[in-house]
Structures are given as structure tokens and as C-alpha cells.
Design an enzyme around this catalytic site. Structure first.
Site, PDB file in Angstrom:
ATOM      1  N   ARG A  57      -7.007 -14.930  13.024  1.00  0.00           N
ATOM      2  CA  ARG A  57      -7.037 -14.819  11.554  1.00  0.00           C
ATOM      3  C   ARG A  57      -8.447 -14.477  11.067  1.00  0.00           C
ATOM      4  NH1 ARG A  57      -7.679 -18.899   8.174  1.00  0.00           N
ATOM      5  NH2 ARG A  57      -6.795 -20.457   9.572  1.00  0.00           N
ATOM      6  N   TYR A 110       1.687   0.785  -9.297  1.00  0.00           N
ATOM      7  CA  TYR A 110       2.765   0.419  -8.378  1.00  0.00           C
ATOM      8  C   TYR A 110       3.423  -0.849  -8.948  1.00  0.00           C
ATOM      9  CZ  TYR A 110       4.982  -1.086  -4.041  1.00  0.00           C
ATOM     10  OH  TYR A 110       5.888  -1.484  -3.098  1.00  0.00           O
ATOM     11  N   ASP A 182      -6.837   1.847  -6.136  1.00  0.00           N
ATOM     12  CA  ASP A 182      -5.772   1.921  -5.138  1.00  0.00           C
ATOM     13  C   ASP A 182      -5.641   3.401  -4.773  1.00  0.00           C
ATOM     14  OD1 ASP A 182      -3.326   2.214  -3.830  1.00  0.00           O
ATOM     15  OD2 ASP A 182      -2.345   0.610  -4.957  1.00  0.00           O
ATOM     16  N   LYS A 207       1.884   3.667   3.917  1.00  0.00           N
ATOM     17  CA  LYS A 207       2.139   5.028   3.452  1.00  0.00           C
ATOM     18  C   LYS A 207       1.389   6.038   4.335  1.00  0.00           C
ATOM     19  CE  LYS A 207       4.211   2.429   0.526  1.00  0.00           C
ATOM     20  NZ  LYS A 207       3.701   2.000  -0.743  1.00  0.00           N
TER      21      LYS A 207
HETATM   22  C1  LIG Z   1       3.456   0.784  -1.458  1.00  0.00           C
HETATM   23  C2  LIG Z   1       2.327   0.627  -2.372  1.00  0.00           C
HETATM   24  C3  LIG Z   1       1.664  -0.612  -2.523  1.00  0.00           C
HETATM   25  C4  LIG Z   1       2.137  -1.865  -1.834  1.00  0.00           C
HETATM   26  O1  LIG Z   1       2.060  -1.775  -0.449  1.00  0.00           O
HETATM   27  P1  LIG Z   1       2.991  -2.564   0.582  1.00  0.00           P
HETATM   28  O2  LIG Z   1       2.463  -2.116   1.891  1.00  0.00           O
HETATM   29  O3  LIG Z   1       4.402  -2.145   0.307  1.00  0.00           O
HETATM   30  O4  LIG Z   1       2.816  -4.020   0.331  1.00  0.00           O
HETATM   31  C5  LIG Z   1       0.565  -0.651  -3.364  1.00  0.00           C
HETATM   32  N1  LIG Z   1       0.133   0.437  -4.018  1.00  0.00           N
HETATM   33  C6  LIG Z   1       0.751   1.635  -3.905  1.00  0.00           C
HETATM   34  C7  LIG Z   1       0.237   2.810  -4.665  1.00  0.00           C
HETATM   35  C8  LIG Z   1       1.859   1.779  -3.077  1.00  0.00           C
HETATM   36  O5  LIG Z   1       2.470   2.967  -2.983  1.00  0.00           O
END
Ligand SMILES: *Cc1c(COP(=O)(O)O)cnc(C)c1O
Length: 391
Positions: A57, A110, A182, A207
Site C-alpha cells: 500500500r 464526468y 482531469d 480509458k
Molecule cells: C471514466 C472517467 C473517470 C472515472 O474513472 P474510473 O476509472 O471509471 O473510476 C473520471 N474522469 C473521466 C473524464 C472519465 O472518463
């Protein structure tokens, strides 16, 4: 951590030391804990005098090497890998927001990044404002004396709106406010928010970075050592850590990030042009099209338009649902950034829980369709959309 090598050279080879046993690929150190050679060795590991591993961790060779690689691609101090993208988002919120604090966010974040601020954080005395941050004036108006953080997503999900990172960071820093971007929709291949003034960048690795739709993961990359220390403390002590096996897969995925995006965005440009000329489509939003409202800004802060397209069907909600039922090649699924083309209809799927009015404010109209373009042959993607819209 900067690399003097090119993007793909860095993503393939990394920046850290190679494996001590001589393995060309960083192995999976699938262990929860690490032994000490002596009491003194243990003491040195705990005091920080030695950088030996203690417990997964807190740190693990497979995870560390992955974090350093992504940090080099984002031009940050170091990376903090997390179990999911949402764990990365919450690592940032929990580090900078507390009782009496205020956060300004883009209104088309998101879904869960916005939802958690609306449902859970008010219990801890955190207040949030959601505004259209594609207009700097709205950000300026939303800032209050207790604003601690500006949280952006650009391009935003699912409206593909683009925020001027440099201008917003300048404004924020005049007020002593941290900015987090993000960067999931671009990946570090197309945009480096830290170079434009942001303090922190984060990704859902699920992604583009992992890119193969087979794991969920996240990462936070701060610019400064000081922010790294604070964010890492949150990750370690809230237990948002990544697993070594997850890190191994994400590390494998990132090696091909550059070539995957090159192909996907070449496809996306052709699909966007096809859609824009289609009689059943009211409009298309894609940063590579001159019709995108922030086309010039996209050219300035992004190295390419990416692989995400939104478009509006003239037939509205019903036409959106019909298209979802008619596609045979594009996969009807949420998520994005994988090698396969995915299609979804936010009004009946990801954003169906919101009222029609709330959806409209966020730009999620009834006939809005989101396409995440993959690396297949573009002719097959277009032929599928063509037959699906014929009926
Ligand atoms: C999918 C996504 C998230 C969240 O990510 P997870 O891996 O599903 O927890 C946050 N921001 C954006 C822009 C996303 O497309």
C-alpha cells in the site's frame, strides 16, 4: 521528472531502473509485504533513510515504475497510482477540501466526479459551484474567498467543451487557488496541463492510457514535491492504492499509447467529417472540425483533436435509442479510450438519472450521441453508422 527522449521512447522504456533480475519487462511483484535484511535495515526503511520497500500500500516496484513513467509523460514530479479514476478524483478532493472550503468545477464533469461533490462532500462542510468553465468570466464570477480548488475536465464529458487551461490557471494563482485538470480525454500524448500552469493532473487509466478495456485504474500527477507529499499521504492512508497486477497491465497498455491515439484520431477525423455531412444529424462536436466553438483554443493547447466525438440526431431521444439498437459493429457500451469503437446515448444511459432540465443545462440534449473511436479500419465504422441511420 522529465525525459529527454521522445514520447513513445519514454512510454516503452520508462525512466526508472530496469529490473534487478534482468527481466526486460517489469515483472509483477505480487506481494503485500517485503522482508528487511536486519533490524537496522528495517529502521532505515521506516525513517526514509533507505528507499527499500516496506508494504505494497505504501509502495511496490511494479507500481513505482509505472508511476514514474506516467509522471515523465505528464512532466510532473511523480505519479500516485490509484485503484480507479474515481479514487484519483477523491485523492485530490480529500487533499485540498475540508470544512468551510469551496471548489469551482466545470459543469459537464464526468458524472460521479460531480455527483460525489453534491451528495457526500456537503456532509463534511464542502461547498461546490458548477459553471461553464469554457468561459473564463464564469470562473472569475464563481471564485469566493474560501475557494481552494478549481477542478476542470477538458475536453469535457460528454459535451467536448474545451477550457482555456493557461488562462484559468493564471486567474486561479492570483487568488492562491490550486488547479487540477482531469486529462482523461486527451491522455498525456495530446495535452500536458502541467506545462500550461496546472498544479495537478489526473487520469482514469481505464480509458486511453491502459487502452484495452480490461482494467479500471487511476493516477494523480502533481507538479511539485510538496503537493506530491500531501496527495500521497491521502492515497496511502485512505487506502486508494493500485494493485501490482493492475499496474503491470496499465504499464503494458501505455507502451502503445502514442500509436493507438495516432490511429484512433485519424479515424475520428474521418468519422466526424462523415457525420457532419449526414442529413439526419443536426450538429457534430469534434475539436478537429472548424465548426467546434473552441477550434482555435484546441489547436493551441492540444497536440491533436483526439478520438471523442459528440453529435446530435435531429430525431431526438427516440432516434438516439433507435441508433443504439441498430449498430452492429460499434459496441453499445459506456467508457472510452479502448481499441474498439464504443457508442452510447447519454440521455437514456449515463445521464438518465438527471432531470431533462438538468441535462439541458449541462448540454446533454435528447438526441446527443457519444462516440469513442477505436483503431479498427475506418470504413467499417462508417459503414456501420450508415446502415444504422438508414432505418
Ligand atoms: C471514466 C472517467 C473517470 C472515472 O474513472 P474510473 O476509472 O471509471 O473510476 C473520471 N474522469 C473521466 C473524464 C472519465 O472518463
Amino acid at each position: 521528472m522529465k525525459s529527454k527522449k521522445g514520447f513513445s521512447s519514454t512510454s516503452v522504456h520508462g525512466v526508472g531502473e530496469r529490473d534487478k533480475m534482468g527481466s526486460v519487462v517489469m515483472p509483477i511483484y505480487q506481494t503485500s509485504t517485503f522482508f528487511f535484511k536486519s533490524a537496522e535495515d528495517g529502521a532505515k526503511c521506516f525513517s526514509g533513510e533507505s528507499d527499500g520497500f516496506i508494504y505494497t500500500r505504501l509502495g511496490n516496484p511494479t507500481i513505482d515504475e509505472f508511476e514514474a513513467t506516467i509522471a515523465a509523460l505528464e512532466h510532473g514530479y511523480n505519479g500516485i497510482a490509484t485503484s480507479s479514476g474515481m479514487a484519483a478524483v477523491n485523492t485530490v478532493y480529500l487533499t485540498y477540501l475540508g470544512q468551510g472550503d469551496h471548489v469551482v468545477c466545470h459543469n459537464a464533469l464526468y458524472g460521479p466526479s460531480r455527483g460525489i461533490l453534491e451528495t457526500a462532500y456537503p456532509r463534511f462542510g464542502v461547498e461546490s459551484a458548477f459553471v461553464d468553465t469554457t468561459d473564463l468570466k464564469n470562473v472569475e464570477d464563481a471564485i469566493k474567498p474560501n475557494t481552494r480548488l478549481i477542478f476542470l475536465e477538458t475536453p469535457a464529458n460528454p459535451t467536448i467543451g474545451i477550457c482555456d487551461i493557461e488562462a484559468i490557471c493564471k486567474l486561479a494563482h492570483q487568488h492562491g487557488i490550486k488547479v487540477c485538470v482531469d486529462n482523461t480525454f486527451c491522455s498525456p500524448y495530446l495535452q500536458n496541463p502541467l506545462d500550461l500552469g496546472a498544479d495537478i493532473v489526473l487520469h482514469s487509466l481505464t480509458k486511453f492510457i491502459n487502452g484495452h478495456a480490461d482494467i479500471v485504474g487511476g493516477i494523480v500527477i502533481p507538479k511539485s514535491e510538496e503537493d506530491y507529499g500531501k496527495l500521497n499521504y491521502t492515497m496511502v492512508n485512505f487506502g486508494f492504492n493500485m494493485d501490482p497486477h493492475q499496474a503491470f497491465l496499465a504499464r503494458r497498455g501505455v507502451k502503445t499509447l502514442g500509436i493507438r491515439i495516432d490511429r484512433a484520431q485519424e479515424n475520428a477525423m474521418k468519422v466526424a467529417e462523415y457525420l457532419e455531412s449526414h442529413p439526419k444529424i443536426a450538429w457534430v462536436k469534434y475539436p478537429g472540425l472548424k465548426s467546434h466553438p473552441q477550434y482555435d483554443l484546441a489547436k493551441k493547447q492540444m497536440r491533436g483533436p483526439g478520438a471523442m466525438i459528440s453529435f446530435e440526431l435531429k430525431g431526438g431521444y427516440e432516434a438516439g435509442k433507435r441508433l443504439m439498437d441498430n449498430v452492429k459493429f460499434c459496441v453499445l457500451a459506456v467508457s472510452l479510450g479502448g481499441i474498439e469503437t464504443l457508442i452510447q446515448h447519454p440521455a437514456s444511459m449515463t445521464h438518465s438519472k438527471l432531470s431533462k432540465e438538468a441535462r439541458n443545462v449541462g448540454g446533454i440534449t435528447q438526441g446527443l450521441v457519444r462516440l469513442a473511436i477505436g483503431i479498427e479500419e475506418v470504413e467499417d465504422i462508417i459503414a456501420d453508422l450508415e446502415q444504422a441511420m438508414e432505418e
